[in-house]
Design an enzyme around this catalytic site. Structure first.
Site, short mmCIF file in Angstrom:
data_model
loop_
_atom_site.label_atom_id
_atom_site.label_comp_id
_atom_site.label_asym_id
_atom_site.label_seq_id
_atom_site.Cartn_x
_atom_site.Cartn_y
_atom_site.Cartn_z
N SER A 184 41.42 49.73 38.11
CA SER A 184 42.25 48.54 37.89
C SER A 184 42.62 47.85 39.20
CB SER A 184 43.55 48.92 37.18
OG SER A 184 43.29 49.45 35.92
N ASN A 215 44.46 40.50 38.57
CA ASN A 215 45.72 41.23 38.67
C ASN A 215 46.62 40.72 39.79
OD1 ASN A 215 46.11 42.98 36.51
ND2 ASN A 215 44.59 44.42 37.28
N1 LIG Z 1 43.72 50.51 30.10
C1 LIG Z 1 43.49 49.32 30.65
O1 LIG Z 1 44.03 48.28 30.19
C2 LIG Z 1 42.55 49.18 31.82
C3 LIG Z 1 42.05 47.91 32.15
C4 LIG Z 1 41.15 47.80 33.22
C5 LIG Z 1 40.78 48.93 33.93
N2 LIG Z 1 41.30 50.15 33.59
C6 LIG Z 1 40.87 51.33 34.35
O2 LIG Z 1 39.84 51.97 33.62
C7 LIG Z 1 39.87 53.38 33.90
C8 LIG Z 1 40.04 54.14 32.60
O3 LIG Z 1 41.24 53.76 31.99
P1 LIG Z 1 41.56 54.08 30.46
O4 LIG Z 1 42.71 53.19 30.10
O5 LIG Z 1 40.32 54.03 29.67
O6 LIG Z 1 42.08 55.58 30.58
P2 LIG Z 1 41.96 56.76 29.49
O7 LIG Z 1 42.94 57.78 29.92
O8 LIG Z 1 42.05 56.21 28.11
O9 LIG Z 1 40.47 57.31 29.69
C9 LIG Z 1 40.11 58.10 30.79
C10 LIG Z 1 39.10 59.12 30.27
O10 LIG Z 1 38.60 59.86 31.38
C11 LIG Z 1 38.40 61.20 30.93
N3 LIG Z 1 38.32 62.08 32.10
C12 LIG Z 1 39.30 62.78 32.72
N4 LIG Z 1 38.78 63.42 33.79
C13 LIG Z 1 37.46 63.10 33.84
C14 LIG Z 1 36.40 63.46 34.69
N5 LIG Z 1 36.58 64.24 35.76
N6 LIG Z 1 35.17 62.98 34.42
C15 LIG Z 1 34.96 62.16 33.34
N7 LIG Z 1 35.94 61.78 32.51
C16 LIG Z 1 37.17 62.25 32.76
C17 LIG Z 1 39.56 61.47 30.00
O11 LIG Z 1 39.28 62.55 29.11
C18 LIG Z 1 39.68 60.14 29.27
O12 LIG Z 1 38.92 60.12 28.08
C19 LIG Z 1 41.02 53.59 34.89
O13 LIG Z 1 40.52 53.55 36.20
C20 LIG Z 1 41.90 52.39 34.62
O14 LIG Z 1 42.75 52.07 35.69
C21 LIG Z 1 42.15 50.31 32.54
#
Ligand SMILES: NC(=O)c1ccc[n+]([C@@H]2O[C@H](COP(=O)([O-])OP(=O)(O)OC[C@H]3O[C@@H](n4cnc5c(N)ncnc54)[C@H](O)[C@@H]3O)[C@@H](O)[C@H]2O)c1
Length: 305
Positions: free
Chosen positions: A115, A187
Site C-alpha cells: 500500500s 494515497n
Molecule cells: N486491503 C486493501 O484495501 C489494500 C489495498 C491496496 C493494497 N493492499 C496491500 O495488499 C497486500 C495484501 O493486503 P490484504 O488486504 O489482501 O491482506 P490480507 O491479510 O487479506 O491477505 C494477506 C494474505 O497473505 C497471507 N500470508 C501471510 N504470510 C504469508 C507468506 N509468508 N507468504 C504468502 N502469503 C502469506 C495470509 O494468509 C493472507 O491470506 C498488503 O501489502 C496490503 O498493504 C491492501
C-alpha cells in the site's frame, strides 16, 4: 497451462486483495496460480472468486482458472507475471521476493501490491531489478479500475510496458508513477484530504459527520468524472491561485499524525472494528455502508466509468 488470455499469472497471498487480483486475471482468460501459507485461504479461494462473480451478476466459471498452490515454486515456476499480495511487513515481502526470484523464470515480471512501502526497499534482495516494480491496486480490485505502476531506479521501461499491457488487457486502468515515493500518487492525495478532515474536527470547525456529509454531498460527487487538475483548469488557474493565497496558509500542514487520531487509537476507539472511532457505528450501519459502496462502484463500472 495458460488460459485463453495466454499468460500464466502467479499471485502470492490469497487474502482480500490476492483473491481479487486472481479473479481479475482469470476473468481476462489467464491461468492464475495462487500461493498462500494458510491452507484455509487456499481451500476457500475458488469459492470466494465464484461468490464475487455471482454478487456482481456475472456468470461464474472463471474461478476454474484459479489454481491454489501449496508452495512458491509450484505457483511461480512457469509464471510470466508474479503479483505479491502478502502481509504489509517489509521483512516478509523482501523474503518472499528472494524466494520468488529463485523459483520463477528469468524473464518473469515481479510486482508488489504494497500500500505505501517503498518498492525500492521491498525489492532490495531481487538480483535482476530491471523486472521488479510496484503495482498498487485498490479494494475491491475487480471494481476499482486504477492500478499505479511504480518504477524504482532499477526498473526497466520494458517491464513497465509489459505489466501495463497485461493490466489494460484485463480491463484495468494502469498509470505510471515515475518516482518511488511513500504513498505513490493516490494515497498521497487521499491522506492529504484525511489530514485536513481530522484537523477540521480537532479545531472544532464542525463535527465528523458534517465533514463526511460535506464531501459526499459536494465535490465527492464530481470526483469520479472530474479530477482536481481538470477542475483547476475549469475554474481557471488565476482563480485557483487567488483561492490558494487565502486558503493554503490556513490548511493543516503538520508533518506527523494528528494528536486527535493518536488519542483515539490510545483509547481503543479503532473505528468499525471497535464500534467507535471518529463516529460511532452499529453493525447495521456498517453493513449499509458496505452495500452502498459496492452498489456505487458497480454502477460506475456498469456505466463504463
Ligand atoms: N486491503 C486493501 O484495501 C489494500 C489495498 C491496496 C493494497 N493492499 C496491500 O495488499 C497486500 C495484501 O493486503 P490484504 O488486504 O489482501 O491482506 P490480507 O491479510 O487479506 O491477505 C494477506 C494474505 O497473505 C497471507 N500470508 C501471510 N504470510 C504469508 C507468506 N509468508 N507468504 C504468502 N502469503 C502469506 C495470509 O494468509 C493472507 O491470506 C498488503 O501489502 C496490503 O498493504 C491492501
Amino acid at each position: 497451462m495458460a488460459g485463453a488470455g495466454g499468460k500464466i499469472v502467479a499471485v502470492i497471498g490469497g487474502g482480500l486483495m490476492g483473491h481479487g487480483l486472481a479473479q481479475v486475471f482469470a476473468e481476462a482468460g489467464h491461468a492464475v496460480r495462487v500461493f498462500d501459507t494458510s491452507a484455509d485461504v487456499l481451500g476457500t479461494l475458488q469459492a470466494r472468486v465464484r461468490q464475487n462473480l455471482i454478487d456482481l451478476g456475472r456468470a461464474p466459471g472463471a474461478e476454474r482458472l484459479v489454481t491454489p498452490c501449496a508452495t512458491i515454486p509450484e505457483a511461480v515456476a512457469t509464471a510470466h507475471f508474479v503479483f505479491e499480495c502478502g502481509p504489509e511487513r517489509m521483512a516478509i515481502k523482501q523474503d518472499l521476493f528472494a524466494q520468488v526470484e529463485a523459483a520463477a523464470p528469468r524473464d518473469a515480471i515481479l510486482a508488489s501490491n504494497t500500500s505505501v512501502m517503498p518498492i525500492t526497499q521491498v525489492m532490495e534482495r531481487v538480483q535482476h531489478g530491471e523486472r521488479a516494480l510496484g503495482t498498487h491496486w485498490w479494494n475491491p480490485p475487480y471494481l476499482v479500475p486504477l492500478v499505479e505502476v511504480i518504477k524504482t531506479p532499477r526498473t526497466g521501461d520494458a517491464a513497465v510496458a509489459s505489466v501495463s499491457a497485461l493490466l489494460a488487457q484485463a480491463g484495468k486502468t494502469p498509470v505510471t508513477v515515475h518516482k518511488d515515493v511513500p504513498g505513490f500518487v493516490g494515497n498521497r492525495m487521499q491522506h492529504a484530504l484525511w489530514r485536513e478532515a481530522i484537523a477540521i474536527v480537532a479545531e472544532g470547525i464542525c463535527d465528523a459527520e458534517t465533514v463526511d456529509t460535506v464531501v459526499k454531498a459536494s465535490f465527492g460527487r464530481r470526483l469520479a468524472v472530474l479530477g482536481p487538475l481538470e477542475n483547476a483548469d475549469l475554474v481557471g488557474t488565476d482563480l485557483t491561485l487567488a483561492i490558494h493565497e487565502t486558503v493554503l496558509p490556513a490548511i493543516n500542514h503538520e508533518p506527523g499524525p494528528s494528536p486527535l487520531l493518536k488519542s483515539l487509537v490510545a483509547q481503543g476507539k479503532l473505528g468499525w472494528k471497535s464500534g467507535e472511532g471518529f463516529r460511532t457505528w452499529t453493525p447495521g450501519q456498517q453493513a449499509a455502508i458496505r452495500r452502498a459502496v459496492f452498489a456505487h462502484l458497480k454502477a460506475l463500472i456498469d456505466q463504463g466509468i
